[in-house]
Write a protein that holds these residues in place. Structure first.
Motif, PDB file in Angstrom:
ATOM      1  N   SER A 235     -23.467 -20.973  45.438  1.00  0.00           N
ATOM      2  CA  SER A 235     -23.204 -21.311  44.040  1.00  0.00           C
ATOM      3  C   SER A 235     -23.228 -22.816  43.820  1.00  0.00           C
ATOM      4  N   ARG A 236     -22.595 -23.541  44.726  1.00  0.00           N
ATOM      5  CA  ARG A 236     -22.571 -25.004  44.579  1.00  0.00           C
ATOM      6  C   ARG A 236     -23.977 -25.586  44.704  1.00  0.00           C
ATOM      7  N   ALA A 237     -24.737 -25.110  45.668  1.00  0.00           N
ATOM      8  CA  ALA A 237     -26.097 -25.615  45.853  1.00  0.00           C
ATOM      9  C   ALA A 237     -26.950 -25.343  44.612  1.00  0.00           C
ATOM     10  N   LEU A 238     -26.861 -24.113  44.080  1.00  0.00           N
ATOM     11  CA  LEU A 238     -27.662 -23.762  42.913  1.00  0.00           C
ATOM     12  C   LEU A 238     -27.241 -24.580  41.696  1.00  0.00           C
ATOM     13  N   THR A 239     -25.945 -24.768  41.523  1.00  0.00           N
ATOM     14  CA  THR A 239     -25.456 -25.541  40.383  1.00  0.00           C
ATOM     15  C   THR A 239     -25.950 -26.978  40.435  1.00  0.00           C
ATOM     16  N   THR A 240     -25.850 -27.610  41.594  1.00  0.00           N
ATOM     17  CA  THR A 240     -26.262 -29.009  41.700  1.00  0.00           C
ATOM     18  C   THR A 240     -27.770 -29.163  41.564  1.00  0.00           C
ATOM     19  N   LEU A 241     -28.534 -28.247  42.124  1.00  0.00           N
ATOM     20  CA  LEU A 241     -29.987 -28.304  41.967  1.00  0.00           C
ATOM     21  C   LEU A 241     -30.396 -28.092  40.516  1.00  0.00           C
ATOM     22  N   THR A 242     -29.742 -27.151  39.853  1.00  0.00           N
ATOM     23  CA  THR A 242     -30.067 -26.868  38.449  1.00  0.00           C
ATOM     24  C   THR A 242     -29.712 -28.044  37.558  1.00  0.00           C
ATOM     25  N   THR A 243     -28.547 -28.643  37.776  1.00  0.00           N
ATOM     26  CA  THR A 243     -28.137 -29.813  36.995  1.00  0.00           C
ATOM     27  C   THR A 243     -29.143 -30.943  37.142  1.00  0.00           C
ATOM     28  N   ALA A 244     -29.580 -31.181  38.365  1.00  0.00           N
ATOM     29  CA  ALA A 244     -30.563 -32.239  38.602  1.00  0.00           C
ATOM     30  C   ALA A 244     -31.874 -31.940  37.880  1.00  0.00           C
ATOM     31  N   ARG A 245     -32.332 -30.696  37.944  1.00  0.00           N
ATOM     32  CA  ARG A 245     -33.606 -30.378  37.330  1.00  0.00           C
ATOM     33  C   ARG A 245     -33.540 -30.473  35.798  1.00  0.00           C
ATOM     34  N   GLU A 246     -32.418 -30.115  35.231  1.00  0.00           N
ATOM     35  CA  GLU A 246     -32.272 -30.257  33.785  1.00  0.00           C
ATOM     36  C   GLU A 246     -32.401 -31.721  33.370  1.00  0.00           C
ATOM     37  N   ARG A 247     -31.817 -32.610  34.154  1.00  0.00           N
ATOM     38  CA  ARG A 247     -31.917 -34.027  33.845  1.00  0.00           C
ATOM     39  C   ARG A 247     -33.351 -34.518  34.041  1.00  0.00           C
ATOM     40  N   THR A 248     -34.004 -34.105  35.122  1.00  0.00           N
ATOM     41  CA  THR A 248     -35.395 -34.489  35.359  1.00  0.00           C
ATOM     42  C   THR A 248     -36.283 -34.035  34.212  1.00  0.00           C
ATOM     43  N   THR A 249     -36.068 -32.809  33.764  1.00  0.00           N
ATOM     44  CA  THR A 249     -36.877 -32.261  32.669  1.00  0.00           C
ATOM     45  C   THR A 249     -36.704 -33.087  31.400  1.00  0.00           C
ATOM     46  N   LEU A 250     -35.473 -33.445  31.071  1.00  0.00           N
ATOM     47  CA  LEU A 250     -35.234 -34.257  29.878  1.00  0.00           C
ATOM     48  C   LEU A 250     -35.939 -35.604  29.980  1.00  0.00           C
ATOM     49  N   LEU A 251     -35.834 -36.242  31.128  1.00  0.00           N
ATOM     50  CA  LEU A 251     -36.392 -37.582  31.300  1.00  0.00           C
ATOM     51  C   LEU A 251     -37.917 -37.586  31.282  1.00  0.00           C
ATOM     52  N   THR A 252     -38.532 -36.442  31.557  1.00  0.00           N
ATOM     53  CA  THR A 252     -39.999 -36.388  31.619  1.00  0.00           C
ATOM     54  C   THR A 252     -40.630 -35.601  30.475  1.00  0.00           C
ATOM     55  N   THR A 253     -39.816 -35.120  29.548  1.00  0.00           N
ATOM     56  CA  THR A 253     -40.370 -34.434  28.368  1.00  0.00           C
ATOM     57  C   THR A 253     -40.066 -35.171  27.071  1.00  0.00           C
ATOM     58  N   CYS A 254     -39.275 -36.225  27.137  1.00  0.00           N
ATOM     59  CA  CYS A 254     -38.886 -36.948  25.916  1.00  0.00           C
ATOM     60  C   CYS A 254     -39.918 -37.992  25.510  1.00  0.00           C
ATOM     61  N   VAL A 255     -40.953 -38.175  26.331  1.00  0.00           N
ATOM     62  CA  VAL A 255     -42.023 -39.115  26.003  1.00  0.00           C
ATOM     63  C   VAL A 255     -43.368 -38.403  26.119  1.00  0.00           C
ATOM     64  N   ASP A 256     -44.387 -38.978  25.517  1.00  0.00           N
ATOM     65  CA  ASP A 256     -45.721 -38.397  25.562  1.00  0.00           C
ATOM     66  C   ASP A 256     -46.407 -38.706  26.893  1.00  0.00           C
ATOM     67  N   GLU A 257     -47.530 -38.034  27.117  1.00  0.00           N
ATOM     68  CA  GLU A 257     -48.242 -38.166  28.385  1.00  0.00           C
ATOM     69  C   GLU A 257     -48.603 -39.606  28.728  1.00  0.00           C
TER      70      GLU A 257
END
Length: 444
Positions: free
Chosen positions: A19-41
């Motif tokens: 559970s801890r591993a999945l939570t931390t990996l998911t939290t990181a990926r959510e942040r990565t997704t935000l940082l790479t989808t908020c700007v254009d290509e």
């Protein structure tokens, strides 16, 4: 969702680890997704500074490291894209050269990272957390979560360097009353335990735990503020060679540095650029974007000095009531919002003196979160250090070329920030979210 701290559990079972591993990996990926989808290509593929990689490189590198360690090393899977390993080897290609590489385009990089994560999730469902040092207590999963969050902070730095309109928004920290507590705190002399022992996801440079003797010293209760730093500037601090080391003076003269990075003077006021917004520099926030040379010069001007790394950790972890060392200044529990400014939930430091619930037993505040704090120390191994799982994480950086930073900034996640966590960088670096506090020797 916050899982129990692993080292606070006697023998965490597989489901707790999973559970801890999945939570931390998911939290990181959510942040990565935000940082790479908020700007254009075009912003993803551009290099916004020679100091930083294109954002699309970070995205695919995150996926590649996850594949290397969790699918290949842990699960024994065949490589998915072996032809790209060299492209995303951070030691093979300096940042300034990465835009010239045949990198995966944004859509392909996203698909690759998502496919890796899907397979990792399958591996995690049946993972055996015993048997090897890499899998014990889900260490490899924690290592990869920390790696991704470190790149999330790196990508946020790239966003700060990026020109153009704002792409990120976040609420400001809660307003805090003007701090009226003591300016400094006495840290008693004597021994304390430095470094990680029971922390299962601690990285190699945090180990092994060992005893250190420390002379009594005073340390600032809060990080140095913008207002205090402005007094240094206005007193001619950048024009007085006596406050600077020889290398520091040469550096600021050569680069015409007269204030923290992103600051400028306009109509009698200091302004700064922060994630695409120009604003008046808030006097009560910890100063940000200063290099080690600037921090050291300010401390000399103030008649003080930077704390050593050992002093910083004792101020952050020593509990005089027990004589022991805690995981965080406030104790052993994982960070909560009332403890520290972490996780990019705010895109600025909180006012100095914030988070009284996060202060140490000695009364020192904001040791975790807000700004990385420069220390006086070179980045060196602890006695008995052993590189794990690869030399390139820490060992190749040991030496006087790097200075240690402690505490974490508002940009770092709790998985990659604790009382023993060590960061390091060249003393000229200013694009990082760095500040400092000062110290002085002596007892009451």
């Amino acid at each position: 969702m916050t899982e129990p701290a692993l080292d606070s559990l006697d023998s965490p079972d597989a489901e707790t680890l999973r559970s801890r591993a999945l939570t931390t990996l998911t939290t990181a990926r959510e942040r990565t997704t935000l940082l790479t989808t908020c700007v254009d290509e075009p912003d993803l593929t551009a290099q916004h500074s020679p100091l930083m990689s294109p954002l699309v490189w970070d995205l695919a590198h995150i996926g590649n490291q996850e594949e290397l360690w969790l699918l290949r090393a842990v699960a024994g899977r065949d490589p998915m894209r072996p032809e790209i390993d060299g492209l995303y080897d951070a030691f093979e290609h300096p940042r300034a050269e990465r835009p010239k590489l045949p990198l995966l385009p944004p859509a392909e990089a996203r698909t690759y990272a998502a496919e890796v994560r899907g397979r990792v999730t399958d591996v995690l469902e049946s993972a055996d957390f015993h048997g090897t040092r890499l899998t014990e207590a889900a260490f490899a999963f924690g290592m990869i979560a920390q790696h991704e969050q470190q790149h999330d902070e790196t990508m946020l730095i790239t966003h700060q360097l990026r020109k153009g309109p704002p792409a990120l928004t976040a609420p400001d920290p809660e307003p805090a009353p003007l701090f009226t507590g003591p300016a400094e705190v006495l840290v008693p002399g004597g021994p304390f335990t430095m470094g990680a022992s029971a922390e299962p996801w601690a990285l190699d440079n945090e180990r092994p735990a060992h005893r250190r003797e420390v002379e009594p010293f005073f340390i600032d209760t809060t990080p140095v503020t913008n207002g205090a730093y402005q007094a240094f500037i206005e007193d001619g601090g950048y024009e007085e060679q006596r406050w600077w080391t020889r290398d520091g003076w040469a550096h600021i003269r050569r680069n015409s540095i007269h204030a923290p990075l992103f600051w400028r003077r306009d109509a009698g006021s200091w302004l700064r650029r922060r994630f695409g917004v120009t604003e008046v520099v808030p006097r009560d926030e910890p100063v940000l974007h200063v290099c080690w040379y600037e921090a050291d010069a300010y401390a000399r001007w103030a008649g003080r000095r930077l704390p050593t790394e050992t002093e910083w950790e004792k101020a952050a972890r020593f509990d005089p009531a027990t004589g022991g060392s805690t995981r965080y200044p406030w104790g052993d529990s994982d960070p909560a919002p009332e403890h520290a400014n972490l996780g990019q939930r705010h895109l600025r430091p909180a006012p100095a003196g914030s988070y009284p619930s996060g202060e140490s037993p000695l009364g020192v505040r904001q040791l975790i979160g807000d700004v990385w704090e420069w220390t006086a120390s070179d980045f060196l191994p602890y006695p008995g250090f052993q590189a794990f799982p690869y030399k390139e994480y820490s060992e190749v950086f040991f030496g006087p070329e790097y200075k240690v930073l402690r505490g974490g900034s508002f940009a770092v996640d709790q998985v990659a920030c604790r009382g023993t966590f060590r960061n390091w960088d060249h003393p000229i670096r200013r694009q990082i979210f760095s500040g400092f506090r000062t110290a002085r020797s002596g007892a009451a």
